[in-house]
Design an enzyme around this catalytic site. Structure first.
Site, mmCIF file in Angstrom:
data_model
loop_
_atom_site.group_PDB
_atom_site.id
_atom_site.type_symbol
_atom_site.label_atom_id
_atom_site.label_comp_id
_atom_site.label_asym_id
_atom_site.label_seq_id
_atom_site.Cartn_x
_atom_site.Cartn_y
_atom_site.Cartn_z
ATOM 1 N N GLY A 31 0.676 -13.079 -4.334
ATOM 2 C CA GLY A 31 0.240 -14.215 -3.513
ATOM 3 C C GLY A 31 0.075 -13.845 -2.045
ATOM 4 O O GLY A 31 -0.025 -12.677 -1.697
ATOM 5 N N ALA A 32 0.059 -14.892 -1.180
ATOM 6 C CA ALA A 32 -0.318 -14.701 0.235
ATOM 7 C C ALA A 32 -1.628 -13.919 0.258
ATOM 8 O O ALA A 32 -1.736 -12.851 0.880
ATOM 9 C CB ALA A 32 0.788 -14.018 1.035
ATOM 10 N N HIS A 34 -5.402 -12.343 0.439
ATOM 11 C CA HIS A 34 -6.344 -11.985 1.500
ATOM 12 C C HIS A 34 -7.561 -11.348 0.845
ATOM 13 O O HIS A 34 -7.640 -11.262 -0.399
ATOM 14 C CB HIS A 34 -5.663 -11.054 2.513
ATOM 15 C CG HIS A 34 -4.945 -9.890 1.886
ATOM 16 N ND1 HIS A 34 -5.600 -8.906 1.181
ATOM 17 C CD2 HIS A 34 -3.624 -9.560 1.812
ATOM 18 C CE1 HIS A 34 -4.741 -8.014 0.745
ATOM 19 N NE2 HIS A 34 -3.520 -8.395 1.098
ATOM 20 N N HIS A 37 -7.071 -8.794 -2.058
ATOM 21 C CA HIS A 37 -6.853 -9.373 -3.382
ATOM 22 C C HIS A 37 -8.171 -9.880 -3.971
ATOM 23 O O HIS A 37 -8.469 -9.693 -5.144
ATOM 24 C CB HIS A 37 -5.877 -10.561 -3.299
ATOM 25 C CG HIS A 37 -4.503 -10.197 -2.842
ATOM 26 N ND1 HIS A 37 -3.990 -10.644 -1.642
ATOM 27 C CD2 HIS A 37 -3.528 -9.461 -3.406
ATOM 28 C CE1 HIS A 37 -2.753 -10.195 -1.497
ATOM 29 N NE2 HIS A 37 -2.439 -9.477 -2.555
ATOM 30 N N GLY A 149 -5.085 -2.135 -6.494
ATOM 31 C CA GLY A 149 -5.629 -1.599 -5.256
ATOM 32 C C GLY A 149 -5.137 -0.185 -4.963
ATOM 33 O O GLY A 149 -3.961 0.126 -5.190
ATOM 34 N N ASP A 152 -1.850 0.506 -2.795
ATOM 35 C CA ASP A 152 -0.533 0.878 -3.326
ATOM 36 C C ASP A 152 -0.741 2.077 -4.249
ATOM 37 O O ASP A 152 -0.666 1.956 -5.472
ATOM 38 C CB ASP A 152 0.082 -0.315 -4.058
ATOM 39 C CG ASP A 152 0.303 -1.478 -3.117
ATOM 40 O OD1 ASP A 152 1.361 -1.535 -2.484
ATOM 41 O OD2 ASP A 152 -0.614 -2.327 -2.978
ATOM 42 N N GLN A 155 2.059 3.121 -6.680
ATOM 43 C CA GLN A 155 2.212 2.081 -7.712
ATOM 44 C C GLN A 155 1.121 2.224 -8.775
ATOM 45 O O GLN A 155 1.391 2.145 -9.976
ATOM 46 C CB GLN A 155 2.124 0.709 -7.049
ATOM 47 C CG GLN A 155 1.975 -0.447 -8.021
ATOM 48 C CD GLN A 155 2.010 -1.780 -7.304
ATOM 49 O OE1 GLN A 155 3.074 -2.260 -6.955
ATOM 50 N NE2 GLN A 155 0.865 -2.387 -7.086
ATOM 51 N N ILE A 178 -9.256 -2.590 1.302
ATOM 52 C CA ILE A 178 -10.002 -3.459 2.223
ATOM 53 C C ILE A 178 -9.212 -3.518 3.533
ATOM 54 O O ILE A 178 -7.990 -3.732 3.523
ATOM 55 C CB ILE A 178 -10.181 -4.875 1.622
ATOM 56 C CG1 ILE A 178 -10.838 -4.804 0.242
ATOM 57 C CG2 ILE A 178 -10.969 -5.765 2.577
ATOM 58 C CD1 ILE A 178 -12.244 -4.229 0.216
ATOM 59 N N SER A 187 -2.785 -6.641 4.258
ATOM 60 C CA SER A 187 -1.521 -6.734 3.531
ATOM 61 C C SER A 187 -0.938 -8.116 3.771
ATOM 62 O O SER A 187 -1.057 -8.659 4.877
ATOM 63 C CB SER A 187 -0.547 -5.677 4.052
ATOM 64 O OG SER A 187 0.772 -5.977 3.647
HETATM 65 P P1 AMP Z 1 0.379 -7.532 -3.811
HETATM 66 O O1 AMP Z 1 0.104 -8.988 -3.803
HETATM 67 O O2 AMP Z 1 0.693 -6.953 -2.477
HETATM 68 O O3 AMP Z 1 1.375 -7.149 -4.885
HETATM 69 O O4 AMP Z 1 -0.991 -6.829 -4.227
HETATM 70 C C1 AMP Z 1 -1.646 -7.180 -5.414
HETATM 71 C C2 AMP Z 1 -2.749 -6.188 -5.666
HETATM 72 O O5 AMP Z 1 -3.680 -6.223 -4.582
HETATM 73 C C3 AMP Z 1 -2.234 -4.736 -5.767
HETATM 74 O O6 AMP Z 1 -2.936 -4.068 -6.807
HETATM 75 C C4 AMP Z 1 -2.592 -4.186 -4.422
HETATM 76 O O7 AMP Z 1 -2.771 -2.782 -4.411
HETATM 77 C C5 AMP Z 1 -3.875 -4.907 -4.109
HETATM 78 N N1 AMP Z 1 -4.115 -4.914 -2.668
HETATM 79 C C6 AMP Z 1 -3.247 -5.278 -1.699
HETATM 80 N N2 AMP Z 1 -3.794 -5.100 -0.484
HETATM 81 C C7 AMP Z 1 -5.040 -4.601 -0.693
HETATM 82 C C8 AMP Z 1 -6.103 -4.196 0.178
HETATM 83 N N3 AMP Z 1 -5.992 -4.249 1.501
HETATM 84 N N4 AMP Z 1 -7.243 -3.748 -0.392
HETATM 85 C C9 AMP Z 1 -7.365 -3.678 -1.736
HETATM 86 N N5 AMP Z 1 -6.405 -4.041 -2.603
HETATM 87 C C10 AMP Z 1 -5.245 -4.490 -2.092
#
Ligand code: AMP
Length: 282
Positions: A31-32, A34, A37, A149, A152, A155, A178, A187
């Protein structure tokens, strides 16, 4: 967009979609949301017949309780963004839906060298928590494509290994990072930066870009030393800057040693810990 909060309801719906022979694309998030995502959602809409996004702040992957408590939560804005994106289904469960009492743990994974360094070394238990939640979500969503993404990077390498070991029918699609206009990787944690920290943060990407420019004239060790020095400005504490083989995630001694080389870094700005990376050679 269909919204499910209960695993059992989602399960019934997924069974219908699969009965119709439609492929599912899955975008797990915390969530949160951007643009980063949403780029994953967009890719899923292009590649799969049906896109499922999940929003779940997984407590088992937070090694620092304060980080879990302060993790940004913006459910209303997230809903609006997902509806606008064209995402077809959102799964937004509570902890008890993801981890009901008596849920079988399943065998643990051996990730070899992948979870030992960088984030794995600094965040004990983090990747075990990631593997646990991804496994549970994959069992529920049963996707053909899983979108993650490059942001990470470690991950994604660990999840790729997990898919090879246990879910060979799921294809991992790694999506590019992105960034904000000034280069800072988007992030969810960026909103926690003060204005002064936000002004400093683009130095992370500048340092990665600088390393990329120098791969023909410097050794990986020299670049890491230079980068650590460059990132150590007042207000920013670099935790690591490693240049690794993109498959094994082990440090490379020379750029000739590997055809896939990635620079990965983590820095702290006050309480906020940011990670970023750049593929130096591929
Ligand atoms: P998170 O909500 O931080 O767990 O991220 C969810 C998914 O979005 C993960 O696969 C991240 O790698 C991806 N993600 C987070 N930030 C970015 C970004 N700036 N660009 C592309 N993918 C992202």
């Amino acid at each position: 967009m269909l919204l499910f909060k209960k695993a059992s309801d989602l399960g019934r719906f997924i069974a219908e979609i699969k009965n119709e022979g439609r492929s599912i694309g899955f975008v797990p998030t915390m969530g949160a949301l951007h643009e980063g995502h949403l780029s994953l959602v967009q890719k899923s809409l292009e590649m799969a017949d049906w896109t499922v996004c999940s929003i779940f702040v997984n407590p088992t992957q937070f090694n620092d309780p304060a980080d879990l408590e302060k993790y940004p939560r913006t459910p209303d804005a997230d809903l609006g963004m997902l509806v606008n994106s064209g995402c077809q289904t959102l799964f937004m469960p509570g902890v008890e839906e993801v981890y009901p009492p008596g849920l079988a743990e399943g065998p643990s994974f051996d990730f070899g060298s992948l979870d030992k360094r960088m984030e794995g070394a600094r965040r004990p238990g983090h990747f075990a928590g990631v593997a646990q939640v991804v496994r549970r979500l994959l069992e529920l969503v049963q996707p053909r494509f899983l979108f993650m993404g490059q942001k990470d990077f470690q991950q994604a390498a660990i999840v790729r290994s997990m898919l090879q070991q246990m879910y060979p029918g799921v294809n991992l699609v790694l999506c590019p990072i992105i960034r904000e206009a000034d280069g800072l990787a988007m992030s969810s944690r960026n909103v926690r930066l003060t204005q002064a920290q936000r002004n400093l943060a683009p130095l992370i990407y500048q340092t990665l870009l600088d390393a990329k420019k120098k791969i023909h004239s410097h050794t990986p060790a020299q670049l890491c030393t230079d980068a650590m020095r460059r990132l150590a400005v007042p207000g920013m504490v670099p935790e690591y800057f490693e240049i690794v083989d993109g498959h094994s995630l082990l440090p490379v001694q020379s750029f000739e040693d590997s055809d896939y080389v990635v620079a990965c870094t983590a820095v702290k700005l006050g309480e906020v810990r940011l990670i970023d990376n750049s593929i130096l050679k591929n």
